[in-house]
Design a protein around this motif. Structure first.
Motif, PDB file in Angstrom:
ATOM      1  N   ARG A 181       0.824  -1.214   0.000  1.00 44.73           N
ATOM      2  CA  ARG A 181       0.000   0.000   0.000  1.00 44.73           C
ATOM      3  C   ARG A 181       0.857   1.262   0.000  1.00 44.73           C
ATOM      4  N   ARG A 182       1.968   1.224   0.714  1.00 46.67           N
ATOM      5  CA  ARG A 182       2.864   2.378   0.805  1.00 46.67           C
ATOM      6  C   ARG A 182       3.812   2.502  -0.385  1.00 46.67           C
ATOM      7  N   GLY A 183       3.794   1.520  -1.274  1.00 44.93           N
ATOM      8  CA  GLY A 183       4.705   1.541  -2.412  1.00 44.93           C
ATOM      9  C   GLY A 183       6.116   1.114  -2.057  1.00 44.93           C
ATOM     10  N   GLU A 184       6.248   0.381  -0.941  1.00 44.97           N
ATOM     11  CA  GLU A 184       7.552  -0.094  -0.494  1.00 44.97           C
ATOM     12  C   GLU A 184       7.846  -1.461  -1.110  1.00 44.97           C
ATOM     13  N   PRO A 185       9.123  -1.797  -1.229  1.00 47.13           N
ATOM     14  CA  PRO A 185       9.467  -3.101  -1.800  1.00 47.13           C
ATOM     15  C   PRO A 185       9.110  -4.256  -0.865  1.00 47.13           C
ATOM     16  N   ILE A 186       8.773  -5.379  -1.491  1.00 49.93           N
ATOM     17  CA  ILE A 186       8.573  -6.631  -0.758  1.00 49.93           C
ATOM     18  C   ILE A 186       9.530  -7.657  -1.351  1.00 49.93           C
ATOM     19  N   LYS A 187       9.710  -8.755  -0.652  1.00 50.28           N
ATOM     20  CA  LYS A 187      10.603  -9.802  -1.144  1.00 50.28           C
ATOM     21  C   LYS A 187      10.065 -10.370  -2.456  1.00 50.28           C
ATOM     22  N   LEU A 188      10.977 -10.608  -3.379  1.00 48.86           N
ATOM     23  CA  LEU A 188      10.604 -11.153  -4.675  1.00 48.86           C
ATOM     24  C   LEU A 188       9.911 -12.507  -4.523  1.00 48.86           C
ATOM     25  N   ASN A 189      10.400 -13.352  -3.621  1.00 44.35           N
ATOM     26  CA  ASN A 189       9.762 -14.670  -3.470  1.00 44.35           C
ATOM     27  C   ASN A 189       8.337 -14.535  -2.918  1.00 44.35           C
ATOM     28  N   THR A 190       8.064 -13.507  -2.131  1.00 47.39           N
ATOM     29  CA  THR A 190       6.705 -13.257  -1.646  1.00 47.39           C
ATOM     30  C   THR A 190       5.813 -12.859  -2.822  1.00 47.39           C
ATOM     31  N   TRP A 191       6.301 -11.978  -3.683  1.00 53.89           N
ATOM     32  CA  TRP A 191       5.545 -11.552  -4.853  1.00 53.89           C
ATOM     33  C   TRP A 191       5.271 -12.739  -5.776  1.00 53.89           C
ATOM     34  N   GLU A 192       6.283 -13.576  -5.997  1.00 53.85           N
ATOM     35  CA  GLU A 192       6.103 -14.748  -6.855  1.00 53.85           C
ATOM     36  C   GLU A 192       5.079 -15.712  -6.263  1.00 53.85           C
ATOM     37  N   ARG A 193       5.097 -15.857  -4.945  1.00 59.47           N
ATOM     38  CA  ARG A 193       4.111 -16.712  -4.277  1.00 59.47           C
ATOM     39  C   ARG A 193       2.702 -16.135  -4.448  1.00 59.47           C
ATOM     40  N   MET A 194       2.576 -14.814  -4.343  1.00 53.12           N
ATOM     41  CA  MET A 194       1.278 -14.163  -4.552  1.00 53.12           C
ATOM     42  C   MET A 194       0.773 -14.412  -5.966  1.00 53.12           C
ATOM     43  N   LEU A 195       1.651 -14.242  -6.952  1.00 50.87           N
ATOM     44  CA  LEU A 195       1.251 -14.454  -8.347  1.00 50.87           C
ATOM     45  C   LEU A 195       0.795 -15.886  -8.573  1.00 50.87           C
ATOM     46  N   ALA A 196       1.539 -16.843  -8.027  1.00 59.11           N
ATOM     47  CA  ALA A 196       1.173 -18.253  -8.185  1.00 59.11           C
ATOM     48  C   ALA A 196      -0.183 -18.523  -7.542  1.00 59.11           C
ATOM     49  N   ARG A 197      -0.400 -17.944  -6.395  1.00 60.85           N
ATOM     50  CA  ARG A 197      -1.676 -18.152  -5.692  1.00 60.85           C
ATOM     51  C   ARG A 197      -2.838 -17.544  -6.479  1.00 60.85           C
ATOM     52  N   MET A 198      -2.617 -16.358  -7.065  1.00 55.57           N
ATOM     53  CA  MET A 198      -3.657 -15.719  -7.858  1.00 55.57           C
ATOM     54  C   MET A 198      -3.968 -16.549  -9.110  1.00 55.57           C
ATOM     55  N   GLU A 199      -2.946 -17.123  -9.728  1.00 57.78           N
ATOM     56  CA  GLU A 199      -3.152 -17.981 -10.897  1.00 57.78           C
ATOM     57  C   GLU A 199      -3.986 -19.219 -10.535  1.00 57.78           C
ATOM     58  N   ARG A 200      -3.660 -19.828  -9.397  1.00 57.15           N
ATOM     59  CA  ARG A 200      -4.430 -20.992  -8.952  1.00 57.15           C
ATOM     60  C   ARG A 200      -5.886 -20.616  -8.686  1.00 57.15           C
ATOM     61  N   THR A 201      -6.084 -19.462  -8.091  1.00 57.27           N
ATOM     62  CA  THR A 201      -7.449 -18.998  -7.802  1.00 57.27           C
ATOM     63  C   THR A 201      -8.217 -18.767  -9.087  1.00 57.27           C
ATOM     64  N   ARG A 202      -7.563 -18.154 -10.082  1.00 58.71           N
ATOM     65  CA  ARG A 202      -8.208 -17.924 -11.373  1.00 58.71           C
ATOM     66  C   ARG A 202      -8.556 -19.226 -12.065  1.00 58.71           C
ATOM     67  N   ALA A 203      -7.655 -20.190 -11.995  1.00 58.67           N
ATOM     68  CA  ALA A 203      -7.872 -21.476 -12.651  1.00 58.67           C
ATOM     69  C   ALA A 203      -9.064 -22.209 -12.032  1.00 58.67           C
ATOM     70  N   VAL A 204      -9.205 -22.111 -10.725  1.00 65.18           N
ATOM     71  CA  VAL A 204     -10.313 -22.775 -10.034  1.00 65.18           C
ATOM     72  C   VAL A 204     -11.641 -22.103 -10.370  1.00 65.18           C
ATOM     73  N   SER A 205     -11.645 -20.775 -10.483  1.00 65.55           N
ATOM     74  CA  SER A 205     -12.896 -20.060 -10.728  1.00 65.55           C
ATOM     75  C   SER A 205     -13.265 -19.998 -12.203  1.00 65.55           C
ATOM     76  N   ALA A 206     -12.369 -20.443 -13.082  1.00 67.45           N
ATOM     77  CA  ALA A 206     -12.661 -20.397 -14.533  1.00 67.45           C
ATOM     78  C   ALA A 206     -13.460 -21.601 -14.977  1.00 67.45           C
TER      79      ALA A 206
END
Length: 67
Positions: A42-67
């Motif tokens: 929210r503040r525009g601060e950096p987060i760990k790359l592996n956290t971001w990659e985990r978020m992306l993977a989780r969002m992809e799984r969520t999309r796949a389930v709801s499609a």
């Protein structure tokens, strides 16, 4: 050294728009992140790359389930 990533304001708004409510439960169930990580995003601060990659993977799984 830990790699980090900073997301754009537009990307953050998109993430926020997908949440039914900004609560600890929704943050964890949808993105697998803590309130601390959400605050950094929210503040525009950096987060760990592996956290971001985990978020992306989780969002992809969520999309796949709801499609």
């Amino acid at each position: 050294m830990v790699q980090t990533v900073t997301i754009s304001r537009e990307r953050f708004e998109s993430l926020r728009g997908a949440l039914p409510a900004v609560t600890r439960e929704h943050l964890f169930s949808l993105y697998g992140i803590s309130e601390t990580t959400w605050t950094k995003l929210r503040r525009g601060e950096p987060i760990k790359l592996n956290t971001w990659e985990r978020m992306l993977a989780r969002m992809e799984r969520t999309r796949a389930v709801s499609a």
